[in-house]
Design a protein around this motif. Structure first.
Motif, PDB file in Angstrom:
ATOM      1  N   ALA A  14       0.809  -1.193   0.057  1.00 54.27           N
ATOM      2  CA  ALA A  14       0.084   0.109   0.035  1.00 54.27           C
ATOM      3  C   ALA A  14       0.828   1.427   0.051  1.00 54.27           C
ATOM      4  O   ALA A  14       1.897   1.223   0.540  1.00 54.27           O
ATOM      5  N   PRO A  16       2.224   4.473   1.085  1.00 55.38           N
ATOM      6  CA  PRO A  16       2.362   5.177   2.397  1.00 55.38           C
ATOM      7  C   PRO A  16       1.317   6.304   2.732  1.00 55.38           C
ATOM      8  O   PRO A  16       0.794   7.084   1.661  1.00 55.38           O
ATOM      9  N   THR A  17       0.599   6.286   4.041  1.00 54.54           N
ATOM     10  CA  THR A  17      -0.368   7.239   4.248  1.00 54.54           C
ATOM     11  C   THR A  17       0.228   8.708   4.566  1.00 54.54           C
ATOM     12  O   THR A  17       1.216   8.691   5.175  1.00 54.54           O
ATOM     13  N   ASP A  24      -9.310   7.132  12.160  1.00 57.27           N
ATOM     14  CA  ASP A  24      -8.202   6.442  13.043  1.00 57.27           C
ATOM     15  C   ASP A  24      -8.074   7.170  14.514  1.00 57.27           C
ATOM     16  O   ASP A  24      -7.539   6.327  15.471  1.00 57.27           O
ATOM     17  N   PRO A  71       0.179  -2.100   8.758  1.00 52.81           N
ATOM     18  CA  PRO A  71      -0.512  -0.722   9.264  1.00 52.81           C
ATOM     19  C   PRO A  71      -1.548  -0.855  10.330  1.00 52.81           C
ATOM     20  O   PRO A  71      -2.112  -0.058  10.983  1.00 52.81           O
ATOM     21  N   ASP A 295      -8.709  -7.140   5.828  1.00 57.30           N
ATOM     22  CA  ASP A 295      -8.454  -5.565   5.402  1.00 57.30           C
ATOM     23  C   ASP A 295      -9.366  -5.486   3.981  1.00 57.30           C
ATOM     24  O   ASP A 295      -9.180  -5.843   3.007  1.00 57.30           O
ATOM     25  N   ARG A 299      -4.849  -4.734   1.314  1.00 51.24           N
ATOM     26  CA  ARG A 299      -3.296  -4.225   1.323  1.00 51.24           C
ATOM     27  C   ARG A 299      -2.346  -5.478   2.015  1.00 51.24           C
ATOM     28  O   ARG A 299      -3.018  -6.133   2.882  1.00 51.24           O
ATOM     29  N   SER A 301       0.866  -6.678   4.062  1.00 51.09           N
ATOM     30  CA  SER A 301       1.641  -6.145   5.032  1.00 51.09           C
ATOM     31  C   SER A 301       3.224  -6.752   4.585  1.00 51.09           C
ATOM     32  O   SER A 301       3.188  -7.729   4.073  1.00 51.09           O
ATOM     33  N   LYS A 341      -7.931   3.018   9.289  1.00 48.09           N
ATOM     34  CA  LYS A 341      -7.413   3.379   7.889  1.00 48.09           C
ATOM     35  C   LYS A 341      -6.210   3.129   7.656  1.00 48.09           C
ATOM     36  O   LYS A 341      -5.519   2.915   6.530  1.00 48.09           O
ATOM     37  N   SER A 342      -5.291   3.395   8.658  1.00 50.54           N
ATOM     38  CA  SER A 342      -3.938   3.456   8.511  1.00 50.54           C
ATOM     39  C   SER A 342      -3.053   3.386   9.882  1.00 50.54           C
ATOM     40  O   SER A 342      -3.996   2.975  10.965  1.00 50.54           O
ATOM     41  N   ARG A 343      -1.927   3.447   9.753  1.00 52.79           N
ATOM     42  CA  ARG A 343      -0.976   2.965  10.957  1.00 52.79           C
ATOM     43  C   ARG A 343      -1.191   3.997  12.263  1.00 52.79           C
ATOM     44  O   ARG A 343      -0.885   3.807  13.257  1.00 52.79           O
ATOM     45  N   TRP A 344      -1.947   5.004  11.650  1.00 54.34           N
ATOM     46  CA  TRP A 344      -2.168   6.110  12.770  1.00 54.34           C
ATOM     47  C   TRP A 344      -3.195   5.946  13.895  1.00 54.34           C
ATOM     48  O   TRP A 344      -3.156   6.237  15.031  1.00 54.34           O
TER      49      TRP A 344
END
Length: 537
Positions: A14, A16-17, A24, A71, A295, A299, A301, A341-344
């Motif tokens: 994916a 990067p955000t 998030d 993420p 997911d 995506r 990983s 939605k993301s790693r955040w």
């Protein structure tokens, strides 16, 4: 310019955000609410101070979230490592829990360095070749051990036994000597945990069950005045006091504890280093793959980068007094369900936990230990659910034998011996069924024609063949529309190969995966992933 495919699966990673999705923050907050009581309970059950579990989740959330290659997976302490952690504290401390805790931290530092090396060597994929039945047997054993230990906390009684079988046998005695008011807290917590999932109301899906348990248990604890020592008479004379509540240090800085490396290269320490590194790596890898399959954005990983991040997180955590961490499946699933939605979301969960313990430590210290123990009993029941036994039995008698062997040997000895016994039995069963020895060093061959990747697996399609097969998918998978795994030259196809192959098929974004030649084999059961032997001609 095209993104470089991930070498583990062949799918493009994916992008990067570059922004902070609002969802998030919401998912991070909800996961933090779930994580707080579980982290406290896991730490207490592991023989660590309660705050150690929260420290681990903070490090795992912030550091693991920023550095990790998965993420949407949540990093933090997990029930699957309780047995190893409490064993390390007990065996290394020899009765001195504080000394055992600091020596266990040193073990955690070395195990973390081993995981960093695994990540750098791109060895995370080893976990994919593990037998699902052995892994489930290991997790079921962990569940039984958690129940055996935490049932006594729910009852408000200190057991005399130390072994899993002894603790299980002592539960009736503890029940007859239960502290009624502590049992009241634990019983109500258990009823809520088991019954809330059955409620169909919308609010029950939004509000995490552990939070509802705390909302009920904390007022009961205040009503019982657990914060001050006193005796009461009800079905006998009993005692209540702060020892039945979570205790935190004055500040986070006071919680920092440094490892004791005095015995880190002793035989006992090395045994626990191996267990922490191997079991943690396997559990983390399998969690990442499971979350990838859930997911919605499909995506992929980078499991090796994620293992490297887990290793760095474990190193940091162990150096300041925290528990070992892994990519944890329950909180990761909750993260997905909450719209992450993301790693955040992982980073937010760690930051919010930091705010909790920094700003409202007084509230945390009103949590009854019996409520946390009830959460762990519920977790243990889910790990060792009768449904697991039934599911493994439906796959085949051979898989049930692997499951039960791993379970019973782990309960009788330790986790490392249990997993080793399961794997040895798997090898013995394969050889007894006529699998040729060269098949354990497999060399699948691949050809690409008109967008079709054909992988031929000679001799036997068994678990060691998964690693080279994944490498072939990484090399060619991004450029094909169809993958055909040809087992017509094999004499045997095992359950691990078929189940992991099915996971690989779900990961391929633009290609379908089929197995050619299975109709020439006889299955051990009606299950689609059952072991298969070639029909006699």
């Amino acid at each position: 310019m095209h993104a470089r495919p991930d070498r583990t699966t062949g799918r493009p990673p994916a992008a990067p955000t570059r922004y902070f999705p609002k969802s998030d923050l919401k998912s991070g907050f909800l996961v933090a609410l779930i994580a707080l009581p579980l982290c406290l309970g896991i730490a207490v059950a592991s023989g660590f101070p309660p705050i150690a579990g929260v420290l681990t989740a903070i490090v795992g959330g912030i550091l693991g979230g920023l550095l990790g290659g998965a993420p949407l997976t949540i990093k933090g302490p997990a029930a699957g490592l309780i047995v190893i952690a409490v064993g390390a504290v007990h065996d290394l401390g020899q009765g001195d829990l504080v000394a055992g805790y600091r020596k266990a931290l040193a073990v955690g530092v070395v195990a973390a360095l081993v995981q960093v090396v695994f990540g750098l060597l791109r060895a995370a994929g080893i976990g994919v070749a593990m037998s699902p039945s052995v892994v489930h047997g290991m997790l079921a054993a962990i569940g039984v051990i958690i129940i055996a230990k935490q049932a006594h906390v729910v009852l408000g009684v200190k057991p005399k036994a130390e072994t899993p079988f002894g603790l299980l046998a002592e539960i009736p005695r503890s029940a007859s000597h239960a502290n009624p008011y502590i049992l009241l807290v634990g019983a109500i917590s258990l009823v809520l945990l088991f019954c809330l999932p059955l409620v169909r109301a919308r609010w029950s899906k939004v509000v995490p069950a552990p939070l509802i348990v705390l909302a009920v248990a904390i007022p009961i604890g205040l009503w019982l005045h657990l914060d001050r020592p006193h005796d009461y008479t009800f079905l006998g004379s009993h005692h209540l006091g702060p020892e039945y509540l979570v205790r935190l240090p004055g500040s986070l800085l006071d919680a920092v504890t440094f490892p004791d490396f005095s015995e880190v290269f002793g035989a006992t320490s090395i045994q626990y280093v191996v267990m922490f590194a191997l079991i943690g790596t396997i559990e983390s890898t399998l969690t990442v793959l499971a979350v990838d399959s859930l997911d919605p954005a499909r995506r992929t990983s980078d499991v090796n980068r994620d293992l490297l991040a887990v290793g760095v997180g474990n190193l940091t955590s162990a150096l300041i007094g925290g528990l070992p961490m892994i990519s944890e499946i329950v909180r990761s699933k909750a993260n997905l369900d909450s719209g992450a939605k993301s790693r955040w979301s992982n980073v937010c969960h760690g930051a919010i936990l930091l705010l909790f313990v920094a700003l409202i430590p007084g509230v945390v210290q009103t949590i009854p230990l019996a409520a946390l123990a009830a959460m762990l009993v519920y977790t243990g029941f889910r790990l060792a659910s009768p449904r697991e036994f039934r599911h493994v039995g439906q796959i085949g008698v051979d898989q049930l034998a692997l499951f039960l062997t791993t379970l019973l040997v782990t309960l009788a000895t330790d986790l490392l011996m249990g997993v080793a016994a399961g794997l040895v039995l798997k090898l013995v069963l394969h050889v007894a069924r006529g699998v040729p020895l060269p098949a354990f060093v497999p060399r699948p061959q691949a050809t690409v024609t008109d967008g079709v990747l054909r992988i031929r697996v000679p001799k036997a399609a068994i678990f060691p063949a998964l690693l080279p097969l994944r490498r072939l998918l990484a090399r060619h998978g991004a450029d094909v529309t169809e993958v055909v795994v040809d087992v017509r030259e094999a004499s045997f196809v095992d359950h691990t190969f078929l189940s992991r192959l099915d996971e690989l098929a779900r990961e391929l974004p633009h290609a379908t995966l089929t197995v050619e030649g299975l109709d020439e084999f006889e299955a051990a059961s009606a299950h689609p992933h059952a072991t298969r032997r070639r029909r006699s001609r």
